[in-house]
Write an enzyme that holds these catalytic residues in place. Structure first.
Site, mmCIF file in Angstrom:
data_model
loop_
_atom_site.group_PDB
_atom_site.id
_atom_site.type_symbol
_atom_site.label_atom_id
_atom_site.label_comp_id
_atom_site.label_asym_id
_atom_site.label_seq_id
_atom_site.Cartn_x
_atom_site.Cartn_y
_atom_site.Cartn_z
ATOM 1 N N LYS A 49 -14.608 20.926 12.682
ATOM 2 C CA LYS A 49 -14.518 21.335 11.273
ATOM 3 C C LYS A 49 -15.125 20.257 10.373
ATOM 4 O O LYS A 49 -15.932 20.537 9.505
ATOM 5 C CB LYS A 49 -13.042 21.573 10.934
ATOM 6 C CG LYS A 49 -12.781 22.029 9.529
ATOM 7 C CD LYS A 49 -11.313 22.404 9.380
ATOM 8 C CE LYS A 49 -10.935 22.545 7.927
ATOM 9 N NZ LYS A 49 -9.521 22.901 7.762
ATOM 10 N N LYS A 97 -6.607 9.358 13.412
ATOM 11 C CA LYS A 97 -8.064 9.327 13.248
ATOM 12 C C LYS A 97 -8.523 7.992 12.651
ATOM 13 O O LYS A 97 -9.658 7.607 12.820
ATOM 14 C CB LYS A 97 -8.529 10.495 12.375
ATOM 15 C CG LYS A 97 -8.386 11.852 13.090
ATOM 16 C CD LYS A 97 -9.046 12.990 12.344
ATOM 17 C CE LYS A 97 -8.875 14.308 13.100
ATOM 18 N NZ LYS A 97 -9.657 15.413 12.592
ATOM 19 N N GLU A 106 -13.716 11.327 18.578
ATOM 20 C CA GLU A 106 -13.875 11.745 19.973
ATOM 21 C C GLU A 106 -15.018 12.742 20.117
ATOM 22 O O GLU A 106 -15.854 12.641 21.024
ATOM 23 C CB GLU A 106 -12.589 12.419 20.481
ATOM 24 C CG GLU A 106 -11.377 11.509 20.557
ATOM 25 C CD GLU A 106 -10.529 11.566 19.297
ATOM 26 O OE1 GLU A 106 -11.105 11.683 18.183
ATOM 27 O OE2 GLU A 106 -9.292 11.477 19.418
HETATM 28 C C1 G6Q Z 1 -5.638 21.066 13.613
HETATM 29 C C2 G6Q Z 1 -5.790 19.628 13.440
HETATM 30 C C3 G6Q Z 1 -6.570 18.925 14.506
HETATM 31 C C4 G6Q Z 1 -8.076 19.162 14.429
HETATM 32 C C5 G6Q Z 1 -8.779 18.155 15.326
HETATM 33 C C6 G6Q Z 1 -10.276 18.323 15.329
HETATM 34 O O1 G6Q Z 1 -5.050 21.793 12.870
HETATM 35 O O2 G6Q Z 1 -6.253 19.340 12.179
HETATM 36 O O3 G6Q Z 1 -6.136 19.256 15.803
HETATM 37 O O4 G6Q Z 1 -8.397 20.456 14.810
HETATM 38 O O5 G6Q Z 1 -8.426 16.857 14.920
HETATM 39 O O6 G6Q Z 1 -10.797 18.206 14.052
HETATM 40 P P1 G6Q Z 1 -12.289 18.621 13.765
HETATM 41 O O7 G6Q Z 1 -12.436 20.066 14.030
HETATM 42 O O8 G6Q Z 1 -12.536 18.263 12.327
HETATM 43 O O9 G6Q Z 1 -13.148 17.806 14.706
#
Ligand code: G6Q
Length: 546
Positions: free
Chosen positions: A209, A508, A215
């Site tokens: 997102k 993070k 990672e």
């Molecule tokens: C979900 C959380 C978390 C997120 C991951 C990946 O509700 O916010 O699990 O999905 O940290 O984030 P990105 O999609 O931004 O890489």
């Protein structure tokens, strides 16, 4: 005017009083004997799911108080606020509109006056064209060969949904393409995922997102290096072997992926609520656009039921209220999700994030601390395997663990009596948990007196059974939406924000500080606690760093 505390509401107080009158043993037996209509009355059905909650530790009075509680916390208003696109994720000032991801054309969901349904369908259309091209072998890699393996790179909400959905629906997946998933920053995950793959026939779907998650960016960079090493270093190969799923076009472009190969979504979709957005691209490539549409239709059917059904027949509302009853009033700290469906083997892990990241909160929306337990620990494994491992503790341990049993009436592989054996086990476990076995019954079997206490089962361990016809894409959509809205219901009752995740955000940033301290060629100035400093020095010294 001071806010009324949840624990001061009349329904909450009534529920606590009722819990105090429940005897420790034998209650469910008595209820079933005294009330022959119970098994029929405590059930509800919608969107292909049959929900039997008659083995929960409730009676008509408790159920009525739970439904009163829903009224007293104004659950209906909370649902409507979500569906209107209000910024109910107050700490991030965002709407929560995952329901729009499965809206039919013509449904009305808007954010700031913009029709988001049209945008959703535009992206779905692009995903479908891309998925068809991969499936048909007409999307060619840099060397002119079709794609044979799709590797999804993502973590958390950008991984657990795609992995779970792929495992759940692999019966419907094309055999022409293989699917692998990389999430962990542990290099082992990447190395094993690409083992044996030919870069010329591999497509990476970088799902993030934010497109800044450490990672995922590390794995994507390693994937790009692996691809280029296998394609003679020609950077033009990236355009044929990388696509992105993200809300962040600028970072996607900065990484080197053409934004023409980007599938977008929106900040009103939380990561753990995103498996039916473009984050589901790998799912759509696997099962095809038609099955993906059926998955969305299953979600939508449950959404409409959640929106329209009266609470006393509303599956997610009933389930959510029962979780509140078990976790907050009866003080059960965990709950088990036990699918008797091997295809749902990753479903407990998926629900673990959905539930624990959403409702693992200790602060109310108004910033005050809660004064009651909130989200339980969610865990589980498929049956019957779990029966040969951890069920012992559920039957005879010292904690009362509410369980959800999930099972299909018809199998996807009709092999001999396997399905009947599977279902017989599921039903038998729920029965044994509810009714136990008294000392008298054990003795009557001729058991030696000294063994009786060991072979007695207390019972009164609550469970629900969720039956569906067979595991189809639509069933999976309905199941996920059922739990999404149950989690919403729980959060609404507890008065917490189910849609932020500051605990994840913390993770993070924390590692960013230590990373250079592990790798720097000169001795770092360490100012952590003594334990962390010593561990860093030990790792450096074993790596021959000063
Ligand atoms: C979900 C959380 C978390 C997120 C991951 C990946 O509700 O916010 O699990 O999905 O940290 O984030 P990105 O999609 O931004 O890489």
């Amino acid at each position: 005017m001071p806010t009324i505390r949840l624990t001061d509401l009349p329904a909450w107080r009534a529920l606590e009083a009722r819990r105090r009158t429940l005897p420790p043993r034998g209650w469910l037996r008595g209820q079933f004997t005294a009330d022959p209509g119970r098994a029929e009355r405590f059930t509800a059905e919608a969107a292909g799911l049959f929900f039997d909650f008659s083995k929960q530790r409730i009676d008509d009075g408790i159920l009525r108080d739970l439904l009163d509680l829903a009224e007293q916390v104004r659950l209906r208003d909370r649902i409507e606020a979500m569906l209107r696109g209000e910024r109910i994720n107050a700490t991030e000032q965002r709407p929560v509109l995952h329901v729009a991801l499965r809206a039919a054309k013509g449904d009305a969901y808007a954010v700031d006056g913009v029709d988001v349904v049209a945008e959703v369908h535009e992206v779905l259309g692009r995903m479908a064209r891309f998925a068809e091209a991969i499936r048909a072998g007409t999307w060619l890699g840099h060397g002119g060969r079709p794609i044979r393996t799709v590797v999804n790179i993502g973590i958390g909400g950008s991984d657990l949904g795609p992995v779970m959905a792929f495992e759940a629906l692999r019966h419907y997946a094309t055999p022409a393409v293989g699917f692998r998933f990389v999430s962990n920053v542990d290099g082992t995950d990447f190395a094993e995922a690409v083992a044996g793959l030919d870069p010329a026939e591999t497509l990476f779907v970088v799902s993030s997102k934010t497109f800044t998650t450490q990672e995922t960016m590390a794995n994507a960079t390693t994937a790009r290096d692996w691809l280029l090493a296998g394609c003679g270093g020609d950077a033009a190969a990236v355009a044929r072997h990388f696509v992105a799923v993200s809300t962040n076009a600028a970072e996607v472009a900065r990484f080197g992926i053409d934004t023409a190969n980007m599938f977008g979504f929106w900040d009103w979709v939380g990561g753990r609520y995103s498996m039916d957005s473009a984050i589901g691209l790998s799912t759509m490539i696997a099962i095809g656009p038609e099955h993906f549409a059926a998955l969305l239709a299953g979600f939508r059917e449950m959404d409409l039921h959640f929106r329209d059904a009266p609470f006393d027949r509303n599956l997610p509302v009933l389930h959510g209220l029962l979780v509140v009853w078990n976790a907050s009033i009866c003080l059960a700290p965990t709950m088990a999700v036990l699918p008797y469906d091997q295809y749902l083997k990753r479903f407990p892990a998926y629900l673990q994030q959905l539930s624990m990241e959403s409702n693992g909160k200790r602060v109310c929306l108004d910033g005050t601390l809660v004064d009651h337990p909130t989200g339980p620990v969610v865990w589980g494994e498929p049956g019957t395997n779990g029966q040969h491992s951890f069920y012992q503790l559920i039957h005879q341990g010292t904690q009362r663990i509410p369980c959800d049993f999930l099972g299909a009436i018809h199998p996807l592989h009709a092999l001999g009596r396997h399905q009947s054996m599977l279902l017989a086990n599921m039903l038998a476990q729920a029965e044994a948990l509810a009714f136990g076995k008294t000392a008298e019954e054990v003795s009557a079997e001729g058991t030696a007196a000294r063994l009786v206490p060991h072979r007695e089962f207390p019972g009164d361990i609550p469970s629900s059974t969720i039956l569906y016809d067979r595991l189809t894409p639509a069933t999976l959509g309905a199941l996920v939406a059922f739990y999404e809205h149950s989690v919403f219901t729980q959060g609404a009752v507890w008065g917490i924000n189910s849609f932020d995740q500051w605990g994840v955000e913390l993770g993070k940033v924390l590692a960013g500080r230590i990373l250079p301290e592990l790798d720097s060629p000169s001795p770092p100035a360490l100012d952590h606690d003594a334990s962390t400093n010593a561990l860093i020095r030990r790792i450096r010294s074993a790596r021959n760093l000063p």
